[in-house]
Design an enzyme around this catalytic site. Structure first.
Site, PDB file in Angstrom:
ATOM      1  N   GLY A   1       0.839  -1.204   0.000  1.00  0.00           N
ATOM      2  CA  GLY A   1       0.000   0.000   0.000  1.00  0.00           C
ATOM      3  C   GLY A   1       0.866   1.243   0.000  1.00  0.00           C
ATOM      4  CB  CYS A   2       0.242   4.626  -1.335  1.00  0.00           C
ATOM      5  SG  CYS A   2      -1.458   4.876  -0.783  1.00  0.00           S
ATOM      6  CE1 TYR A   3      -1.687   8.409   3.560  1.00  0.00           C
ATOM      7  CE2 TYR A   3      -3.509   6.916   3.182  1.00  0.00           C
ATOM      8  CZ  TYR A   3      -3.015   8.199   3.260  1.00  0.00           C
ATOM      9  OH  TYR A   3      -3.853   9.266   3.046  1.00  0.00           O
TER      10      TYR A   3
ATOM     11  CB  SER B   1       4.975   6.818   3.087  1.00  0.00           C
ATOM     12  OG  SER B   1       3.875   6.755   3.985  1.00  0.00           O
TER      13      SER B   1
END
Lengths: 335, 335, 335, 335
Positions: B149-151, B154
């Site tokens: 996932g993107c979050y 990060s």
């Protein structure tokens, strides 16, 4: 009979905003707008005032200003503001100061964060902090009010009732704030050049932002226990708005409802602070003097979320709210 | 000889991005793009592909797809993805899955957060998590990779080395993330209607975002201790980019330099993760597969700040990086 | 064997963009990046190059540059560029010039619009205009190419085939252009300060923009009849992209289909110009070297609409396209 | 004694804006807000009204509305508006209609552009067009006013005095308009989904926009000669604001000063239209009821540039201006 007001340092964004609000005020006459630059019609600096305010920016002395105006909104930068305010007060004007000069309680803390000696240290700790929700009575009778910083307003409003009520722990508070670019002012910088900050988010002044001692000071003073926050501001690609997300520990077992009830109760009669059930967005408060805030319990941590317009409740709107209190007008006039 | 690839669910933003990257890849031929909608040239759905990709969106069965393609990029939503992936694998295709279906370690956790039974529970815990910086070797030999996932990307990049090295406490981590609007996908919603989210910031899914169990799972697994985070995502008025700010407690006395050294050392040979001294902005990574990250100590707390492009390192770029590893190409090809 | 290239004036946006494109070019080695400022790693000025280009900005003389590089991309401002280009050429380097210095046909027109004498007037009218769609053959063999302006590219591409074919009247052309803010460069100005230009549209340089003589010159030269346009540029709150809307009169009775056919035919083999049926958006071409354009007949007037990315097809992409032609590489390499 | 007003179709952006303005009006009481959706507090649909307006959206009949309200602001879509307005008028309410239903002069033109028969054709040509700068006296005494479209307001204000004075040719007028996204309304569409329209400009409805007959009709009627414009609207990535650039031919030899003098003279006593020397930006009028406009002569063509806030002077502000005239209040009240 209108109250005669002057705006000092009238070329920036907070000054423009206070002028716009004052133009809607039925009991105010703007008699002077000042700037150290060459005289020019104010509409040449702020085109949005075309046809609305027919004044020329003038480089007036404090004595000249206080001779004309009963109230001065000082939008000068910190340091410069405390240099002229004593003389404005001596001249008989009452002052709402947008700078940070009178917000802190101690000259040594001021010197540490602002890098120069305070020019008027005797007034520190005496001047009321211009957040009517906390200090309404002191503001009414004051000749000088320290208008709060934008970030501090967004942080103090959700946290101070919880600290006062002993619902959260004072030593473990994290504040993650997001601000629109107008908060950085009108001076040109690479970081606020459109193609640099548009379509981008960044943190800045991590651990070093000058609003930290202000937040600490007011939360400690109002909440009654020494409070220090971890504060990280972020620059968001929009004109206006601050959203602050805070993370703190409940004192013992506290429910989400108890947190919300504390906030609702504290603000139940406040015209401009609304405790909402939904998650607020800064746009809900855009262009208004409102603060919308809410709270959640997430995995045992208290999370508060609060939104304001940094130029209104975070600056010019609060200033007019203070002005209304100082001069006996209805607190919400023009807001 | 090019590798034949297909993109399933090709009408969304991550699919468009993976197509754009693959069009630059010297060893790839895109042989199919699928969608359940009526057949249409892909450039009618994605005008930016005009003149670049001359394929028609087709509603193909898993068997048809695996007959044509050696590698399938599945951009289907969660649930739908795990419904077809077993058949794609049986047909002989290797798969990079953009959905969350194979990211978690347990079917019960999946069911709790996603609200339905997992259609293919046996593979959970076996499929490698497609973050090459942590699981490069497992990815090389896998037939199915769970693209992160993107979050989580990060958040996991800055925190996992610190947890692994025992430099921070696992039970007290706060993550405050800010994402551009493309992360919310291409489906129409009032919250992503331009006049609603432009010039506004808001928090959403506070305490309930589905990336929470994914972050917990990978940090716990890689770091070696049970980790659970307080996670608050925010919607930012920009197209792309995620900035995550994390707040954690150091384990004992740890200096800022020790934190930064740990990160620099962990990522010293990584092509796409750069530990920087400055405070990074999402724009520094816009359109790239890079993650820029840094750390500070603020009042005894470890603050990390990391930036990615949510559609590249947070989705399509990571997928191609995984593809390169799986098919023996240089890891940075086309990125 | 890679071609050695240098980028002069490497601190601005077009230089950054050309560097990013060249980093993807398989046959290029960037050997120098120059600036008159103090030496500094280029990634300190352009953080997005972190880990991608490990060069220091140097203040090199033209002789030093041409000793190192076979091709120089000059991103110097007008005036400064023509001051050094003769020496670069004498030193044996070939040059793609981003400035306006060699775009016009006459030293007197140059002096009228740019306010100073042209430093190298002999080359005017000889140097090819770097729009491969019009002047491909001349570009291939040139040692110096005048890279087109961003607005002119967006205007000349739709209009030149129609003028050449005699389908529209040359004396009655109105051009209304809309550009993102990066077109205004990286120098700080109040008009490109975020809180000024965000959420705002304005026209600027009405009747006085320096791209007017460039558009007139190329349209006249290529179309074969004296052409002069009414040109109004507008600043749009976005990073990149130009959309130009033109209004002209058909020569006699001309159908919409005839206009579109003329354009389709002219560009049928062009890799980067796409005549589309839909109304194009600048975002369709964002980050690419493409121009999307279309035409309509409205109440007897020919309306064309064209979109480019001002930093790519309008600057750096066109420059690399020219470079590819000059050095015998496939024209689309890295684009 | 306050005037009792109702807002019909209160869930959209123009309704929100008219409510916000009316809340500042000292002589207005909002007694009803209507919608066909299920009853809900209006602040649940418009969170920015939290604490400001404590009304529930109701599905009221025209008879119920006119029984309660002296004035109705109808924000219904075209067609729907003319279906209920006759009954509102019969019930004794006066109406400001935001739809296009009563703006045109002829039922056949209406049917051609709107695709259905006009439900109340007798009133066409009788109802005054709600642009006080042109039709103030007719508005004062009207029971029904057709509030102008946003684009038409931005076009008619600069052009009508020039046509009336015979300074420009009526048959050769080009209008290139740029609008913020709120003009497209609150209904969800792919073209107004944030990641589609942000960072992008596009033209739409080229040659087919329904504001064309409205502009033609009013310019012809007020200017006294048959006028037809070439009109191209463009979508700009910002919330609010319209900038219209017009291109017309002077009638004979006309100087820039003569054009500007004509405009200055025409608007010299108007509170909301300001003829400025500088090139105006939409932000100069953001959130206000002002129109800023100017003119230039470029190569023998008259270029006018005008800016408004599409939701204020282009909709809700004009509506309240009309209301003030109709009910005898000072025209600028609350504006």
């Amino acid at each position: 009979m209108a109250t005669r007001v002057a705006v000092m340092g009238a070329t920036g964004y907070t000054a423009l905003e206070v002028i716009k609000i004052l133009l809607r005020h039925p009991h105010v006459e703007i008699v002077a707008v000042t700037s150290r630059q060459d005289p020019a019609p104010i509409s040449s600096v702020h085109p949005s005032l075309t046809g609305q305010l027919d004044l020329v920016l003038q480089n007036l002395s404090p004595a000249e200003i206080s001779a004309r105006a009963e109230c001065v909104f000082s939008c000068l930068p910190h340091g410069a503001s405390a240099d002229v305010i004593p003389e404005l007060l001596r001249g008989g004007a009452r002052v709402v100061d947008f700078s940070a000069d009178y917000r802190l309680g101690s000259a040594s803390v001021y010197e540490k964060w602002y890098g120069h000696k305070h020019p008027d240290p005797e007034r520190l700790g005496v001047v009321p902090y211009g957040l009517p929700e906390l200090y309404r009575d002191a503001i009414r009778s004051a000749d000088l009010v320290a208008n709060p910083g934008c970030y501090p307003t967004s942080v103090i409003l959700p946290l101070s009732p919880l600290l006062k009520a002993g619902l959260i722990v004072a030593e473990d508070i994290i504040v993650d704030s997001k601000s629109g670019v107008s908060g950085a002012g009108r001076s040109l910088k690479l970081t606020t050049h459109f193609p640099e900050c548009n379509e981008s988010v960044s943190a800045y002044s991590v651990g070093r932002h000058r609003h930290v001692p202000e937040i600490d000071h007011i939360l400690s003073k109002f909440g009654g226990q020494e409070t220090s926050v971890i504060f990280t501001p972020h620059l968001i690609p929009m004109d206006r708005g601050i959203l602050s997300t805070t993370y703190s520990r409940p004192m013992g077992e506290v429910s989400e409802e108890a947190i919300l009830d504390c906030l609702r109760d504290f603000y139940k009669d406040e015209p401009f602070v609304k405790v909402v059930d939904r998650l607020p967005a800064t746009k809900d408060t855009l262009g208004t003097n409102y603060c919308h805030l809410t709270a959640r319990i997430v995995r045992g941590r208290v999370v508060t979320i609060s939104c304001i317009d940094n130029l209104v409740k975070g600056a010019a709107g609060a200033a007019v709210q203070n002005f209304n209190l100082m001069f006996g007008y209805s607190e919400t006039t023009a807001l």
